[in-house]
Motif scaffolding. Structure first.
Motif, short mmCIF file in Angstrom:
data_model
loop_
_atom_site.label_atom_id
_atom_site.label_comp_id
_atom_site.label_asym_id
_atom_site.label_seq_id
_atom_site.Cartn_x
_atom_site.Cartn_y
_atom_site.Cartn_z
N LEU A 35 74.14 -12.41 78.20
CA LEU A 35 74.74 -11.47 77.26
C LEU A 35 73.74 -10.40 76.84
CD1 LEU A 35 77.10 -10.61 75.36
CD2 LEU A 35 76.10 -12.16 73.66
N ARG A 36 72.53 -10.81 76.58
CA ARG A 36 71.50 -9.87 76.14
C ARG A 36 71.28 -8.78 77.18
NH1 ARG A 36 66.05 -9.81 76.65
NH2 ARG A 36 66.04 -11.77 77.81
N ARG A 37 71.28 -9.16 78.46
CA ARG A 37 71.10 -8.17 79.52
C ARG A 37 72.29 -7.23 79.61
NH1 ARG A 37 68.88 -12.79 82.15
NH2 ARG A 37 70.87 -13.19 83.17
N ILE A 38 73.49 -7.79 79.49
CA ILE A 38 74.69 -6.95 79.56
C ILE A 38 74.66 -5.88 78.46
CG2 ILE A 38 77.20 -6.91 79.32
CD1 ILE A 38 77.24 -9.76 80.43
N LEU A 39 74.23 -6.29 77.27
CA LEU A 39 74.23 -5.39 76.11
C LEU A 39 73.03 -4.45 76.09
CD1 LEU A 39 75.43 -7.92 73.40
CD2 LEU A 39 76.62 -5.82 74.06
N GLY A 40 72.07 -4.66 76.99
CA GLY A 40 70.90 -3.80 76.99
C GLY A 40 69.83 -4.21 76.00
N ASP A 41 69.81 -5.49 75.62
CA ASP A 41 68.78 -6.06 74.75
C ASP A 41 68.67 -5.32 73.41
OD1 ASP A 41 66.89 -7.93 74.10
OD2 ASP A 41 65.25 -6.96 75.19
N PRO A 42 69.77 -5.20 72.66
CA PRO A 42 69.69 -4.48 71.37
C PRO A 42 68.84 -5.25 70.37
CG PRO A 42 71.81 -5.58 71.60
CD PRO A 42 71.11 -5.73 72.92
N PRO A 43 68.04 -4.57 69.56
CA PRO A 43 67.17 -5.26 68.60
C PRO A 43 67.93 -6.13 67.61
CG PRO A 43 66.51 -2.96 68.85
CD PRO A 43 67.81 -3.11 69.58
N ALA A 44 69.17 -5.78 67.26
CA ALA A 44 69.91 -6.55 66.27
C ALA A 44 70.42 -7.87 66.82
CB ALA A 44 71.09 -5.74 65.74
N LEU A 45 70.38 -8.07 68.14
CA LEU A 45 70.90 -9.30 68.74
C LEU A 45 69.82 -10.36 68.77
CD1 LEU A 45 73.21 -10.78 70.22
CD2 LEU A 45 72.22 -9.93 72.36
N GLY A 46 70.08 -11.47 68.06
CA GLY A 46 69.19 -12.61 68.07
C GLY A 46 69.93 -13.88 68.42
N LEU A 47 69.26 -14.99 68.23
CA LEU A 47 69.75 -16.28 68.70
C LEU A 47 69.79 -17.28 67.55
CD1 LEU A 47 70.33 -18.26 71.15
CD2 LEU A 47 67.86 -18.67 71.16
N THR A 48 70.91 -18.02 67.48
CA THR A 48 70.96 -19.26 66.70
C THR A 48 70.72 -20.40 67.68
OG1 THR A 48 72.50 -18.47 65.00
CG2 THR A 48 72.42 -20.83 65.39
N LEU A 49 69.68 -21.17 67.45
CA LEU A 49 69.39 -22.33 68.30
C LEU A 49 69.77 -23.59 67.55
CD1 LEU A 49 68.10 -23.08 71.05
CD2 LEU A 49 66.01 -23.60 69.77
N ASP A 50 70.72 -24.33 68.12
CA ASP A 50 71.11 -25.62 67.56
C ASP A 50 70.35 -26.70 68.33
OD1 ASP A 50 72.64 -28.17 67.35
OD2 ASP A 50 73.99 -26.95 66.11
N ILE A 51 69.49 -27.44 67.62
CA ILE A 51 68.62 -28.41 68.27
C ILE A 51 69.43 -29.52 68.94
CG2 ILE A 51 66.73 -30.05 67.91
CD1 ILE A 51 66.00 -27.05 67.61
N GLY A 52 70.51 -29.95 68.32
CA GLY A 52 71.35 -30.96 68.92
C GLY A 52 71.97 -30.50 70.22
N HIS A 53 72.39 -29.23 70.26
CA HIS A 53 72.96 -28.69 71.48
C HIS A 53 71.95 -28.69 72.61
CE1 HIS A 53 76.14 -26.22 69.02
NE2 HIS A 53 76.28 -27.54 68.90
N CYS A 54 70.68 -28.46 72.28
CA CYS A 54 69.64 -28.52 73.30
C CYS A 54 69.59 -29.92 73.92
CB CYS A 54 68.28 -28.17 72.71
SG CYS A 54 68.16 -26.48 72.08
#
Length: 331
Positions: free
Chosen positions: A214-233
């Motif tokens: 998704l980040r690549r599709i959007l062109g790596d906008p600065p406002a785009l970050g990640l929520t990392l859920d440890i359980g999902h990992c």
């Protein structure tokens, strides 16, 4: 913020060396009034709260939401609690469809309702002084054939859309996700609040690799970050949870934490799953991540105060196991 006079169980001696700040999600305290939930978390010694916008707490669709938000902001400040705004309420938009409508819905009007909710969340987050706004993609429609519209298909020459591996309907879903998120990212940029997209098992965007797609599709906008859920990992990533933290470090804007077992998407209290938490917290501390790490137990609301009281001491014990000198280094 001024330290809360309500904190009867402050951070234990010996954990101040690390930068980690722990919160608890209000989706795990759904049977409490919001004011009571916030007071409980402050009394227990939490640093903040993951505030899910929902009808029982801070309703983003209420006509007086601006006044309610100001009141909540004052309460958070008085209690010394940080906040991240979460948008995973099950039925806030549709009383019959869990998490519906999504950013991927076939009906443009339905997609617009989800976009409107997320833009409202960004405004609320800005007014609360929140660290980030959390969201997720949603699942592919039950019948995705309508997505295979030539107008939405990727350019095979575009390296972000390798035609050799992309199903046309799924590829079009990624384009749709990027299009629907664009106005939300614009709002987040204007408000100065990052949008933290969560990889969610079963959703279109389910893994860290999907986030980068998704980040690549959007062109790596600065406002785009990640929520990392440890359980999902633990549930589905090829890397260990600690290695996921290290790999995700540059994009981390929000962290959710709970126990989980491999291959089973079930949020579990600490100790009921398979995760070894000291290495996870050590990895988080080493990245320099300073926003909230929020306990995520939405299916344990029936005993929310009990699990909130149990979870923070567990995390403090795990944090005390971080080797001296490990915190603050680069990944």
């Amino acid at each position: 913020m001024t330290p809360s006079p309500h904190r009867t169980n402050p951070r234990p001696q010996g954990t101040n060396a690390h930068p980690l700040r722990f919160g608890y999600g209000t989706n795990g305290l759904a049977d409490l009034r919001l004011d009571d939930a916030l007071a409980l978390l402050a009394d227990l010694g939490y640093d903040g709260v993951g505030l899910t916008l929902d009808h029982m707490h801070l309703d983003p669709l209420a006509p007086d939401v601006a006044a309610r938000t100001r009141k909540v902001a004052r309460r958070l400040d008085a209690l010394g609690l940080g906040v991240t705004v979460e948008t995973g309420a099950r039925y806030v938009l549709d009383p019959r469809r869990k998490h519906g409508p999504s950013l991927l819905d076939p009906d443009p009007a339905d997609r617009a309702r989800r976009v409107d909710l997320l833009i409202r969340a960004v405004r609320i987050a800005a007014d609360l002084g929140a660290h980030a706004v959390h969201c997720f993609s949603g699942v592919l429609p039950a019948d995705p054939t309508h997505l295979a519209d030539p107008a939405h298909l990727a350019d095979p020459a575009d390296p972000a859309h390798p035609a050799a591996t992309a199903d046309p309907a799924e590829d079009s879903a990624w384009k749709r996700l990027a299009e629907t998120l664009t106005p939300v990212l614009d709002a987040a940029t204007h408000a100065g609040v990052p949008l933290a997209v969560e990889p969610e098992p079963g959703h279109l965007l389910a893994t860290l690799a999907d986030f980068h797609h998704l980040r690549r599709i959007l062109g790596d906008p600065p406002a785009l970050g990640l929520t990392l859920d440890i359980g999902h990992c633990q549930c589905l990533e090829p890397l260990s949870p600690a290695d996921c933290v290290r790999a995700a470090a540059p994009w981390l804007r929000h962290v959710q934490i709970e126990d989980m077992r491999r291959g089973h998407h079930e949020h579990l209290p600490f100790g009921d799953g398979e995760i070894d938490f000291p290495p996870v917290l050590e990895a988080l501390a080493a990245t320099g991540y300073q926003a909230l790490t929020v306990v995520e137990l939405p299916r344990h609301s029936h005993a929310g105060p009990h699990f909130a009281a149990q979870s923070l001491p567990f995390l403090h014990r795990a944090a005390r196991a971080i080797p001296a000198g490990a915190e603050g280094s680069t990944p």
